[in-house]
Write an enzyme that holds these catalytic residues in place. Structure first.
Site, PDB file in Angstrom:
ATOM      1  N   ASP A  92      14.513 -21.614  22.382  1.00 46.69           N
ATOM      2  CA  ASP A  92      13.646 -22.662  22.914  1.00 46.69           C
ATOM      3  C   ASP A  92      14.512 -23.634  23.696  1.00 46.69           C
ATOM      4  O   ASP A  92      15.639 -23.936  23.309  1.00 46.69           O
ATOM      5  CB  ASP A  92      12.866 -23.371  21.811  1.00 46.69           C
ATOM      6  N   ASP A 134       4.621 -29.128  18.548  1.00 46.93           N
ATOM      7  CA  ASP A 134       5.874 -29.498  17.886  1.00 46.93           C
ATOM      8  C   ASP A 134       5.660 -30.782  17.087  1.00 46.93           C
ATOM      9  O   ASP A 134       5.498 -31.865  17.653  1.00 46.93           O
ATOM     10  CB  ASP A 134       6.957 -29.686  18.956  1.00 46.93           C
ATOM     11  N   GLU A 185       7.425 -33.094  14.203  1.00 52.76           N
ATOM     12  CA  GLU A 185       8.656 -33.341  13.468  1.00 52.76           C
ATOM     13  C   GLU A 185       8.875 -34.831  13.277  1.00 52.76           C
ATOM     14  O   GLU A 185       8.006 -35.645  13.607  1.00 52.76           O
ATOM     15  CB  GLU A 185       9.843 -32.691  14.164  1.00 52.76           C
TER      16      GLU A 185
END
Length: 300
Positions: A99, A188, A190
């Protein structure tokens, strides 16, 4: 306002000599001076923030170029015992991938291909104000090399609604096409790079935000997005919710020799980011299955 006046002994009194005019001029000058000293509201309020929500962030996203997939993981979670890129190379039953974001800049896709990398995910967006300036070059470069590729969105749930961020993502690289070479979009999730771990939101608010984002992506692309997260963050910030396990594939972040414990509900992971210090680009991943299964995931 014109400062010209007519000539002659009987001319009208100058507007500048009128006490009313002088007072008005003083107010105008004062306002102009204050305008230079006090920034407009638009420059101090995040344009990405939903109107009417509270509290509003003080500024726009400060450093999106430093927010890549997993950029906060190493700072909050210790690497597992025996974690080493050399010990976790792709095995026969998995597929190696990477990624990337603008952090990597120009990527040597040919070298990665020679190193058995067969898929790539590229950061497209963050919140609703940032678009990766390297997205097109990275996304198309991996595709031209023959890799299966996809796009991901770095979420900031305190900045705007899940629906708004999903719309921004899909409109700026996060779409999906049934061409067998495009992987599902990725959300994503986090640790907050700008403050409180859970973005100042409760577990139920985080779960609702994820639900709004994933529903909107499904509505616009026809695919349920993959959820990228770390088990520690998920437990802390969603209350270890199992609400998404049946419909959203899991991309687990854990820098260790094994994936370890999974968030609630998921019986297996689909992707695993196992290191941030791998060869050539840093972030390396494994798809949990064969190349044929990876192509099936891309096909949908």
């Amino acid at each position: 306002m014109s400062l010209k006046s007519g000539k002659g002994a009987h001319r009208a009194p100058s507007r500048l000599r009128s006490p009313h005019a002088i007072g008005a001029l003083g107010v105008a000058v004062t306002a102009a001076v204050l305008a230079t000293l006090v920034p407009a509201t638009a420059s101090t309020t995040d344009p990405d923030h939903d109107a009417g929500t509270d509290p509003a962030p003080a500024s726009s996203v400060p450093h999106p170029e430093r927010d890549w997939m997993g950029s906060t993981i190493a700072r909050h979670e210790k690497a597992g015992p025996g974690a080493a890129p050399a010990a976790t190379r792709a095995a026969a039953a998995s597929v190696e991938g990477v990624d990337v974001s603008d952090h990597q800049g120009s990527v040597d896709w040919a070298a990665l291909w020679d190193d058995n990398v067969r898929f790539a995910y590229v950061k497209a967006t963050e919140s609703t104000t940032y678009k990766n300036p390297s997205f097109s070059a990275q996304y198309n470069g991996s595709f031209q090399q023959g890799m299966i590729r996809g796009a991901y969105h770095f979420a900031l749930p305190d900045r705007s609604s899940g629906t708004r961020q999903a719309d921004f993502f899909v409109s700026n690289g996060g779409d999906w096409s049934d061409d067998g070479k495009t992987l599902p979009p990725v959300l994503d999730l986090e640790y907050n790079p700008y403050g409180a771990t859970c973005y100042g939101l409760t577990a139920s608010q985080i779960v609702d935000w994820i639900g709004d984002f994933t529903a909107r992506v499904k509505e616009r692309t026809g695919r349920q997005p993959v959820i990228y997260t770390a088990t520690g963050w998920w437990k802390t910030c969603t209350g270890d919710s199992a609400a998404f396990a049946e419909r959203n594939p899991l991309w687990l972040a854990r820098y260790a020799a094994t994936p370890g414990a999974l968030p609630a509900g998921w019986e297996t992971h689909t992707l695993w980011q196992y290191t941030s210090t791998g060869p050539l680009v840093g972030d390396h991943n494994r798809f949990n299955g064969s190349l044929a299964s990876l192509k099936a995931l891309a096909t949908g």
